[in-house]
Design a protein around this motif. Sequence first.
Motif, PDB file in Angstrom:
ATOM      1  N   ASN A   1      22.515  53.194  39.305  1.00 40.88           N
ATOM      2  CA  ASN A   1      22.288  51.807  39.702  1.00 40.88           C
ATOM      3  C   ASN A   1      22.005  51.800  41.197  1.00 40.88           C
ATOM      4  N   TRP A   2      20.757  51.343  41.564  1.00 41.60           N
ATOM      5  CA  TRP A   2      20.300  51.466  42.952  1.00 41.60           C
ATOM      6  C   TRP A   2      20.831  50.344  43.849  1.00 41.60           C
ATOM      7  N   GLY A   3      21.513  49.380  43.299  1.00 40.19           N
ATOM      8  CA  GLY A   3      22.110  48.337  44.139  1.00 40.19           C
ATOM      9  C   GLY A   3      21.202  47.183  44.446  1.00 40.19           C
ATOM     10  N   ASP A   4      19.971  47.196  43.920  1.00 48.47           N
ATOM     11  CA  ASP A   4      19.059  46.067  44.138  1.00 48.47           C
ATOM     12  C   ASP A   4      18.657  45.442  42.816  1.00 48.47           C
TER      13      ASP A   4
ATOM     14  N   GLY B   1      12.582  47.021  48.168  1.00 47.25           N
ATOM     15  CA  GLY B   1      11.665  45.973  48.599  1.00 47.25           C
ATOM     16  C   GLY B   1      11.780  45.637  50.065  1.00 47.25           C
ATOM     17  N   GLY B   2      12.823  46.078  50.715  1.00 43.65           N
ATOM     18  CA  GLY B   2      12.972  45.784  52.136  1.00 43.65           C
ATOM     19  C   GLY B   2      14.243  46.374  52.676  1.00 43.65           C
ATOM     20  N   ALA B   3      14.470  46.153  53.954  1.00 47.06           N
ATOM     21  CA  ALA B   3      15.641  46.693  54.633  1.00 47.06           C
ATOM     22  C   ALA B   3      16.907  46.011  54.129  1.00 47.06           C
ATOM     23  N   GLY B   4      18.012  46.748  54.294  1.00 49.47           N
ATOM     24  CA  GLY B   4      19.278  46.180  53.880  1.00 49.47           C
ATOM     25  C   GLY B   4      20.289  47.253  53.583  1.00 49.47           C
ATOM     26  N   THR B   5      21.512  46.815  53.202  1.00 51.90           N
ATOM     27  CA  THR B   5      22.573  47.736  52.812  1.00 51.90           C
ATOM     28  C   THR B   5      22.723  47.663  51.301  1.00 51.90           C
ATOM     29  N   TYR B   6      22.677  48.856  50.684  1.00 55.18           N
ATOM     30  CA  TYR B   6      22.708  48.911  49.222  1.00 55.18           C
ATOM     31  C   TYR B   6      23.809  49.878  48.794  1.00 55.18           C
ATOM     32  N   GLU B   7      24.441  49.547  47.672  1.00 53.99           N
ATOM     33  CA  GLU B   7      25.461  50.424  47.101  1.00 53.99           C
ATOM     34  C   GLU B   7      24.873  51.096  45.861  1.00 53.99           C
TER      35      GLU B   7
ATOM     36  N   TYR C   1      33.105  56.660  37.556  1.00 56.51           N
ATOM     37  CA  TYR C   1      32.096  55.789  38.151  1.00 56.51           C
ATOM     38  C   TYR C   1      32.243  55.920  39.667  1.00 56.51           C
ATOM     39  N   LEU C   2      31.170  56.403  40.312  1.00 54.74           N
ATOM     40  CA  LEU C   2      31.217  56.691  41.744  1.00 54.74           C
ATOM     41  C   LEU C   2      30.115  55.918  42.440  1.00 54.74           C
ATOM     42  N   CYS C   3      30.314  55.556  43.711  1.00 51.07           N
ATOM     43  CA  CYS C   3      29.334  54.789  44.479  1.00 51.07           C
ATOM     44  C   CYS C   3      29.174  55.381  45.873  1.00 51.07           C
ATOM     45  N   ASP C   4      27.985  55.104  46.449  1.00 48.62           N
ATOM     46  CA  ASP C   4      27.683  55.544  47.810  1.00 48.62           C
ATOM     47  C   ASP C   4      26.873  54.437  48.466  1.00 48.62           C
ATOM     48  N   THR C   5      27.250  54.031  49.670  1.00 46.52           N
ATOM     49  CA  THR C   5      26.577  52.928  50.360  1.00 46.52           C
ATOM     50  C   THR C   5      25.552  53.483  51.341  1.00 46.52           C
ATOM     51  N   ILE C   6      24.315  52.892  51.314  1.00 49.83           N
ATOM     52  CA  ILE C   6      23.252  53.302  52.229  1.00 49.83           C
ATOM     53  C   ILE C   6      22.756  52.085  52.976  1.00 49.83           C
ATOM     54  N   THR C   7      22.185  52.306  54.149  1.00 58.24           N
ATOM     55  CA  THR C   7      21.577  51.235  54.940  1.00 58.24           C
ATOM     56  C   THR C   7      20.141  51.634  55.251  1.00 58.24           C
ATOM     57  N   LEU C   8      19.175  50.811  54.858  1.00 59.96           N
ATOM     58  CA  LEU C   8      17.755  51.062  55.092  1.00 59.96           C
ATOM     59  C   LEU C   8      17.248  50.154  56.193  1.00 59.96           C
TER      60      LEU C   8
ATOM     61  N   SER D   1       9.228  54.869  54.344  1.00 58.09           N
ATOM     62  CA  SER D   1       8.697  54.428  53.050  1.00 58.09           C
ATOM     63  C   SER D   1       9.647  53.498  52.313  1.00 58.09           C
ATOM     64  N   CYS D   2      10.796  53.203  52.939  1.00 59.62           N
ATOM     65  CA  CYS D   2      11.792  52.317  52.338  1.00 59.62           C
ATOM     66  C   CYS D   2      12.250  52.872  50.982  1.00 59.62           C
ATOM     67  N   LYS D   3      12.588  54.168  50.974  1.00 57.51           N
ATOM     68  CA  LYS D   3      12.961  54.842  49.736  1.00 57.51           C
ATOM     69  C   LYS D   3      14.301  55.513  49.893  1.00 57.51           C
ATOM     70  N   ALA D   4      14.943  55.748  48.724  1.00 56.95           N
ATOM     71  CA  ALA D   4      16.167  56.535  48.651  1.00 56.95           C
ATOM     72  C   ALA D   4      16.041  57.482  47.469  1.00 56.95           C
ATOM     73  N   SER D   5      16.581  58.698  47.638  1.00 57.98           N
ATOM     74  CA  SER D   5      16.552  59.686  46.560  1.00 57.98           C
ATOM     75  C   SER D   5      17.948  60.231  46.358  1.00 57.98           C
ATOM     76  N   LEU D   6      18.277  60.532  45.096  1.00 61.13           N
ATOM     77  CA  LEU D   6      19.571  61.091  44.735  1.00 61.13           C
ATOM     78  C   LEU D   6      19.310  62.432  44.064  1.00 61.13           C
TER      79      LEU D   6
END
Length: 751
Positions: free
Chosen positions: A479-482, A501-507, A526-533, A459-464
Amino acid sequence: MSIDGSQINNNVDVWKNTVTVAGNTTYHFSFWLASVYTDPPQSFSLEVLIDGSVVQTFVISQPAAVWQQYSVSWFSAVPKTIQISLRQKTAGLFRDFGLDDISFKCLPCQAEFIPEILSQCGNVQFVNNSTGTAPFSWFWDFGDGFTSTLANPTHQYAQCGTYNVCLFMNGAGCMDTVCQTVTIFDNTPPTALCDPIGVELDSNCTALLSPGLIDAGSSDNCAIDSMYVSPAILTGCDIFPVTLTVVDWCGNTSTCTTSVQTIEVVPPVIVCPPNITLACDNDLTPSTTGFATATDNCTLNPIMSYTDNAFGFFPCDGWIERTWTAMDSCENESSCTQTIIVIDNLPPVLTQCNGDTTLTGTFNAQGVCEASIVLQSPVATDNCDQSVQLTNSFNTTADASGTYPQGTTTVTWTAVDDCMNSATCSFSVTVQCDSCCTDFDLFCENVLNAISTTINNDSCKASLSIGNLPGCDYLEYINWGDGQQNTGPFAAGDMAMHTYGGAGTYEICFLAIEKDSNGFICFEKYLCDTITLNCGTCIDPPPGLVAWWPMDDVQGDPRAVDTSGTHDALPNPNGMIGFTDGPDPVPGKVDGALHFAGVPGAYYLEVPDDPSLNFGNNSFSIDAWIKTDMGTQTEPIVDKLGSLNNGYSLSIQGSTPSTSRLTLLLGTGTSVQYLQGPAIIPGQWNLVAVTVGAATATFYVCNANGFNQVQVPITPYNASNTLPMLIGNNPSNPHWDITIDELELFNRQLT
């Protein structure tokens, strides 16, 4: 008249005459005859005939010519006219004779008798004084059933009384009868003699008495007729007066009374109540333990009694041997024993146990967080023990007051009775010292441990998701990185979801905040986590798709997104997802879903009216995944009908969970068609759909019970109006509870 024997033949009637006779009478016929020739004597025969029947034959042979009388008796049974004749049987020369004084008559008889009493006891001599012509015959009837044919009989009467005695006599040509009464009496009563006796009762507790048992030689001057006793049947054990009555042959009586003692040796049959086990506080009398019962052949209700012998130690392990005794009226006894076990297996009862307590502690001189508290001890009672022992696990005393350390201390109260039965109750004392704004490293560690990120490539989704955070910690924003951002606060237990909106690497980055008890910020991180869709390629929507609400919206979203068009749904209508007046995001059948529950007119989605949502009399279809926890009320899915007669509404309706069915309301312009399809399963996910054509509506339900399809006919309809379309709204029913996922709307009839 003279008869010349030589001038006649044999069997010639030489004389005859006709006479009338009476009935039941004896007649005497006689004639005188003398022979003419006697030297030598002539012998011949003469017959006497009545109505041609020979009555008597006489043989005549006379040595001298002298007159001699001949006679015969004859009995006439009935009155009639008869012919009497004399017939010469042997005629001949020298058989001449003369006849004279021929007579036919009855002679009178006179019956008479005199009774002579020979004794007081009924012996009578009957003296016959009857007269008449012999020969005689006699018949006596003594009036008591006995008879005699003697001329002067003696008769013994068996009973006193008055008797009608009759004498019947027959003489020569006559008969007579005479009757007279004879009175027999005896005024001397008998002598009654009794003996006292003892008798044994039979199995029915009765004794049958006969006169012979108590008669001691009773007598009478003549004869005893009978004897009887009263009472003749004795029941039960006692000494009874019994009377013997003696009756003589004339009914004279006399009595005597004696004593009869009855005895029996059969004891009662006794049945004890069953052995029983009772608690120490139970009533131990027979009203609780049961009564023995007894039956006896003589006594209806034997006397019952019991004695108790106690053994062991009460109240824990004692028992009572209860001996029951039954005694009948003859003092025969029988016994049985019942065992009554007394136990105490009930624990004490603890009431007013302390509730959980949370204290704000202070740091002592050694820097240890602690807090002191005074606690009320619970009340311990027991059914048998009046002094129950009470202790607690904190200090092993009957008072749990004291100083408790930081953290949660579980305290258990224990009550023990004399029989070692115990009961417990527990409570906790939690001591907290304010740890917020005291340790930055701990704050950072808590945030990192609480945050988890999940991606869904399909579904091209991320959940926290936010796990266990202290109450003073939260996320300010995400902040979803997009270029997209969700504003919080997000606290422990919250979840945020975002569609890319599409595949990619998001922080994905977020700001963590910790505040003190006054609300001032003391720590920030302030903390970040990188994901790849790796999202799949989008495909064109199916033909006729008007709107598609995935229901994957997250808390704080201002609308439920229509991913296929422009029909975004507004919460109530100016609320936010997951906040006041908006549906709540929950896990769905496919990713997320929205849960609709609350008060009427709230917690729903509103889609503004649009021509594409109005189908007129054209085909259309609706499908969705739904789950309802109630199933006993109207559970709305979509409603574009309201109170009008135009439009459409899809819901779950039913009075019980087993009758909850998929229901379509379809306006006709003047009325509303009420159409129902298959049943759904409450508490589970159900894929539901309805497709509407020109003449039919077809319902589909797929769930754990399988796939069900129902087609119903419909009349012409109008599925258009100017109202907004409502999702999950019931304006009047306060009991709806439904979760909706993947809601789709088509402008064609799906198959």
